[in-house]
Scaffold this active site. Structure first.
Site, short mmCIF file in Angstrom:
data_model
loop_
_atom_site.label_atom_id
_atom_site.label_comp_id
_atom_site.label_asym_id
_atom_site.label_seq_id
_atom_site.Cartn_x
_atom_site.Cartn_y
_atom_site.Cartn_z
N ASP A 31 -60.54 69.92 -74.87
CA ASP A 31 -60.02 70.06 -73.51
C ASP A 31 -60.72 71.23 -72.83
O ASP A 31 -60.58 72.38 -73.26
CB ASP A 31 -58.51 70.33 -73.55
CG ASP A 31 -57.72 69.09 -73.86
OD1 ASP A 31 -57.89 68.07 -73.16
OD2 ASP A 31 -56.91 69.12 -74.82
N ASP A 171 -53.61 60.27 -73.14
CA ASP A 171 -53.60 61.70 -73.45
C ASP A 171 -52.40 62.42 -72.83
O ASP A 171 -52.25 62.44 -71.61
CB ASP A 171 -54.91 62.31 -72.91
CG ASP A 171 -55.09 63.78 -73.25
OD1 ASP A 171 -54.33 64.31 -74.09
OD2 ASP A 171 -56.01 64.40 -72.67
C1 DX5 Z 1 -53.52 68.33 -71.25
C2 DX5 Z 1 -54.61 67.96 -72.23
C3 DX5 Z 1 -54.14 67.22 -73.45
C4 DX5 Z 1 -53.11 67.95 -74.25
C5 DX5 Z 1 -52.59 67.13 -75.38
O1 DX5 Z 1 -54.10 68.90 -70.12
O2 DX5 Z 1 -55.58 67.14 -71.60
O3 DX5 Z 1 -55.26 66.83 -74.25
O4 DX5 Z 1 -53.61 69.16 -74.77
O5 DX5 Z 1 -51.60 67.87 -76.03
P1 DX5 Z 1 -50.14 67.30 -76.33
O6 DX5 Z 1 -50.36 66.16 -77.31
O7 DX5 Z 1 -49.45 68.47 -76.92
O8 DX5 Z 1 -49.55 66.81 -75.05
ZN ZN Z 2 -57.10 66.19 -72.93
#
Ligand code: DX5
Ligand code: ZN
Length: 208
Positions: A31, A171
């Site tokens: 990310d 996601d």
């Molecule tokens: C949010 C990100 C995601 C997130 C996923 O902005 O794009 O990839 O980190 O984490 P969880 O599974 O904890 O929602």
């Molecule tokens: Zn992400």
């Protein structure tokens, strides 16, 4: 189902990446946040570029940045399978998709929860992957927005209609319960659900 692991919420990035490398997870989801597109900032490239020292997994790069063209060449230099940026960015979408492909890397677009799947239509022929966000971009640990289910189903229909074989990735807030809302997806990105557990492999297996 493919699984891509996000470490955005990790308290010990190196340790968690090494642990993920010992699982059968398909990709490490990177990310990237510039602090403008969404209200959070990720580690800089100067630190993230060392990731190859801790994992041999291919990377699934999710750019949450206003100017993807600045970041694409950097992340294309890593062990990268996919680079995905947001449809909601101001730069020329087609140019940036072509820029990713110029490095022989699979290209994709991500859409925020309020963006309609129909807005993807002009770019469908260029897409290898579409990332549907089931939370607002910015932070790990948020709750899955249940309306995303209809969106994923609608996107699958759209891809069938246009005969496009791009994969659908979901996601945000993914866990063993919310995965039931993602049956039309072929990849799930999960962060907290995996990272907060003492048994990464068990959680990854439960998402497959
Ligand atoms: C949010 C990100 C995601 C997130 C996923 O902005 O794009 O990839 O980190 O984490 P969880 O599974 O904890 O929602
Ligand atoms: Zn992400």
């Amino acid at each position: 189902m493919k699984v891509s692991a996000s470490f955005l919420n990790s308290k010990d990035v190196v340790k968690d990446i090494i642990k993920l490398n010992e699982t059968d997870v398909d990709f490490i989801h990177l990310d990237i946040l510039d602090g403008h597109f969404a209200p959070n900032k990720s580690l800089p490239f100067s630190e993230l570029k060392h990731i190859y020292k801790y994992t041999s997994k291919r990377l699934d790069v999710h750019l949450m940045v206003e100017k993807p063209s600045k970041y694409i060449p950097l992340y294309a230099s890593l062990n990268t399978e996919y680079i995905v940026f947001h449809l909601e960015t101001e730069e020329d979408i087609e140019e940036n998709l072509k820029l990713i492909k110029s490095y022989s890397i699979k290209a994709g677009l991500a859409i925020k929860p309020d963006t309609k799947v129909n807005e993807l239509i002009p770019y469908l022929p260029y897409l290898d992957i579409i990332l549907v966000m089931s939370v607002e971009p910015g932070f790990g640990g948020q709750e899955f927005i249940v309306e995303t289910k209809e969106k994923i189903d609608e996107l699958k229909k759209l891809l069938d209609t246009y005969n496009i074989d791009a994969i659908i990735s979901v996601d945000g807030g993914v866990n063993d319960k919310t995965k039931a809302l993602c049956t039309k997806a072929s990849m799930l990105v999960a962060g907290s659900y995996i990272i907060k557990s003492d048994n990464f492999q068990e959680k990854i297996t439960s998402l497959r």
